[in-house]
Motif scaffolding. Structure first.
Motif, PDB file in Angstrom:
ATOM      1  N   ASN A 137      15.469 -13.588  -3.001  1.00 41.14           N
ATOM      2  CA  ASN A 137      15.157 -12.240  -2.541  1.00 41.14           C
ATOM      3  C   ASN A 137      13.729 -11.940  -2.985  1.00 41.14           C
ATOM      4  O   ASN A 137      13.346 -12.258  -4.108  1.00 41.14           O
ATOM      5  CB  ASN A 137      16.113 -11.217  -3.158  1.00 41.14           C
ATOM      6  CG  ASN A 137      17.548 -11.465  -2.761  1.00 41.14           C
ATOM      7  OD1 ASN A 137      17.848 -11.830  -1.628  1.00 41.14           O
ATOM      8  ND2 ASN A 137      18.455 -11.273  -3.697  1.00 41.14           N
ATOM      9  N   LEU A 138      12.945 -11.340  -2.097  1.00 36.03           N
ATOM     10  CA  LEU A 138      11.528 -11.113  -2.374  1.00 36.03           C
ATOM     11  C   LEU A 138      11.174  -9.641  -2.302  1.00 36.03           C
ATOM     12  O   LEU A 138      11.711  -8.909  -1.465  1.00 36.03           O
ATOM     13  CB  LEU A 138      10.656 -11.841  -1.344  1.00 36.03           C
ATOM     14  CG  LEU A 138      10.902 -13.319  -1.105  1.00 36.03           C
ATOM     15  CD1 LEU A 138       9.975 -13.825  -0.003  1.00 36.03           C
ATOM     16  CD2 LEU A 138      10.712 -14.117  -2.369  1.00 36.03           C
ATOM     17  N   SER A 139      10.245  -9.230  -3.150  1.00 31.32           N
ATOM     18  CA  SER A 139       9.607  -7.919  -3.033  1.00 31.32           C
ATOM     19  C   SER A 139       8.143  -8.185  -2.712  1.00 31.32           C
ATOM     20  O   SER A 139       7.483  -8.951  -3.420  1.00 31.32           O
ATOM     21  CB  SER A 139       9.695  -7.142  -4.338  1.00 31.32           C
ATOM     22  OG  SER A 139      11.036  -6.866  -4.648  1.00 31.32           O
ATOM     23  N   LEU A 140       7.648  -7.550  -1.648  1.00 27.89           N
ATOM     24  CA  LEU A 140       6.251  -7.700  -1.246  1.00 27.89           C
ATOM     25  C   LEU A 140       5.581  -6.335  -1.257  1.00 27.89           C
ATOM     26  O   LEU A 140       6.238  -5.312  -1.059  1.00 27.89           O
ATOM     27  CB  LEU A 140       6.150  -8.285   0.167  1.00 27.89           C
ATOM     28  CG  LEU A 140       6.766  -9.650   0.430  1.00 27.89           C
ATOM     29  CD1 LEU A 140       6.652  -9.992   1.920  1.00 27.89           C
ATOM     30  CD2 LEU A 140       6.105 -10.726  -0.396  1.00 27.89           C
ATOM     31  N   ARG A 141       4.255  -6.323  -1.453  1.00 30.30           N
ATOM     32  CA  ARG A 141       3.483  -5.084  -1.352  1.00 30.30           C
ATOM     33  C   ARG A 141       2.321  -5.312  -0.386  1.00 30.30           C
ATOM     34  O   ARG A 141       1.964  -6.454  -0.095  1.00 30.30           O
ATOM     35  CB  ARG A 141       2.982  -4.619  -2.717  1.00 30.30           C
ATOM     36  CG  ARG A 141       1.975  -5.534  -3.367  1.00 30.30           C
ATOM     37  CD  ARG A 141       1.442  -4.942  -4.676  1.00 30.30           C
ATOM     38  NE  ARG A 141       0.769  -5.943  -5.476  1.00 30.30           N
ATOM     39  CZ  ARG A 141      -0.497  -6.322  -5.306  1.00 30.30           C
ATOM     40  NH1 ARG A 141      -1.236  -5.792  -4.362  1.00 30.30           N
ATOM     41  NH2 ARG A 141      -1.035  -7.243  -6.085  1.00 30.30           N
ATOM     42  N   ASP A 142       1.738  -4.192   0.089  1.00 27.62           N
ATOM     43  CA  ASP A 142       0.625  -4.260   1.053  1.00 27.62           C
ATOM     44  C   ASP A 142       0.994  -5.162   2.226  1.00 27.62           C
ATOM     45  O   ASP A 142       0.323  -6.149   2.510  1.00 27.62           O
ATOM     46  CB  ASP A 142      -0.666  -4.750   0.377  1.00 27.62           C
ATOM     47  CG  ASP A 142      -1.057  -3.890  -0.812  1.00 27.62           C
ATOM     48  OD1 ASP A 142      -0.793  -2.673  -0.769  1.00 27.62           O
ATOM     49  OD2 ASP A 142      -1.619  -4.431  -1.780  1.00 27.62           O
ATOM     50  N   VAL A 143       2.063  -4.798   2.908  1.00 22.18           N
ATOM     51  CA  VAL A 143       2.686  -5.671   3.897  1.00 22.18           C
ATOM     52  C   VAL A 143       2.281  -5.292   5.319  1.00 22.18           C
ATOM     53  O   VAL A 143       2.187  -4.115   5.662  1.00 22.18           O
ATOM     54  CB  VAL A 143       4.228  -5.576   3.783  1.00 22.18           C
ATOM     55  CG1 VAL A 143       4.908  -6.516   4.756  1.00 22.18           C
ATOM     56  CG2 VAL A 143       4.674  -5.876   2.359  1.00 22.18           C
ATOM     57  N   ILE A 188       3.167  -1.471   5.969  1.00 21.54           N
ATOM     58  CA  ILE A 188       4.078  -0.789   5.051  1.00 21.54           C
ATOM     59  C   ILE A 188       3.658  -1.090   3.613  1.00 21.54           C
ATOM     60  O   ILE A 188       3.212  -2.194   3.305  1.00 21.54           O
ATOM     61  CB  ILE A 188       5.554  -1.195   5.312  1.00 21.54           C
ATOM     62  CG1 ILE A 188       5.709  -2.712   5.465  1.00 21.54           C
ATOM     63  CG2 ILE A 188       6.102  -0.529   6.544  1.00 21.54           C
ATOM     64  CD1 ILE A 188       7.119  -3.180   5.758  1.00 21.54           C
ATOM     65  N   PRO A 189       3.772  -0.078   2.724  1.00 23.68           N
ATOM     66  CA  PRO A 189       3.298  -0.271   1.348  1.00 23.68           C
ATOM     67  C   PRO A 189       4.097  -1.312   0.570  1.00 23.68           C
ATOM     68  O   PRO A 189       3.539  -2.063  -0.229  1.00 23.68           O
ATOM     69  CB  PRO A 189       3.426   1.107   0.708  1.00 23.68           C
ATOM     70  CG  PRO A 189       4.265   1.925   1.619  1.00 23.68           C
ATOM     71  CD  PRO A 189       4.250   1.287   2.964  1.00 23.68           C
ATOM     72  N   GLU A 190       5.419  -1.377   0.813  1.00 23.79           N
ATOM     73  CA  GLU A 190       6.228  -2.366   0.093  1.00 23.79           C
ATOM     74  C   GLU A 190       7.503  -2.645   0.871  1.00 23.79           C
ATOM     75  O   GLU A 190       7.936  -1.820   1.685  1.00 23.79           O
ATOM     76  CB  GLU A 190       6.567  -1.888  -1.316  1.00 23.79           C
ATOM     77  CG  GLU A 190       7.272  -0.560  -1.369  1.00 23.79           C
ATOM     78  CD  GLU A 190       7.418  -0.034  -2.786  1.00 23.79           C
ATOM     79  OE1 GLU A 190       8.296   0.812  -2.996  1.00 23.79           O
ATOM     80  OE2 GLU A 190       6.668  -0.467  -3.672  1.00 23.79           O
ATOM     81  N   CYS A 191       8.088  -3.796   0.643  1.00 25.48           N
ATOM     82  CA  CYS A 191       9.357  -4.113   1.297  1.00 25.48           C
ATOM     83  C   CYS A 191      10.154  -5.096   0.453  1.00 25.48           C
ATOM     84  O   CYS A 191       9.609  -5.785  -0.413  1.00 25.48           O
ATOM     85  CB  CYS A 191       9.151  -4.652   2.709  1.00 25.48           C
ATOM     86  SG  CYS A 191       8.499  -6.309   2.786  1.00 25.48           S
TER      87      CYS A 191
END
Length: 105
Positions: free
Chosen positions: A41-47, A60-63
């Motif tokens: 499972n991943l958390s990304l920012r600046d997407v 999107i800022p994060e997902c």
């Protein structure tokens, strides 16, 4: 060798680096890896999310991406080069070590 690297050690090395994630439904997510867990499972920012057809984009800022939806990941070569090989645990041998009393005892 690059072929023998485990996905989780690659993801851990990729923290705070850009990566591209394609989902099984065809959408792609390009962003900076914030975190990952043992289920990938991943958390990304600046997407930037791209639709399956490539004609729609969302910033999107994060997902959060669930690991079982991931088709593939692309990471920069610099990340691959800094992967620390993790020793493969000998789970099979460890599992059978105990007190030797068998079932229920």
């Amino acid at each position: 060798s690059r072929a023998s690297q485990l996905p989780l050690s690659l993801l851990r090395a990729g923290k705070d680096n850009p990566m591209q994630v394609e989902l099984k439904n065809g959408e792609t997510y390009n962003g900076i890896l914030v975190n990952c867990d043992i289920w990938m499972n991943l958390s990304l920012r600046d997407v930037v999310c791209t639709s399956r057809d490539g004609d729609k984009f969302w910033k999107i800022p994060e997902c959060y991406i669930r690991g079982n939806n991931i088709k593939y990941l692309r990471v920069p070569d610099e990340v691959i080069d800094k992967v620390v090989e993790e020793p493969v645990k000998k789970e099979r041998n460890d599992r059978f070590q105990g007190r030797g009393r068998g079932r229920g005892g």
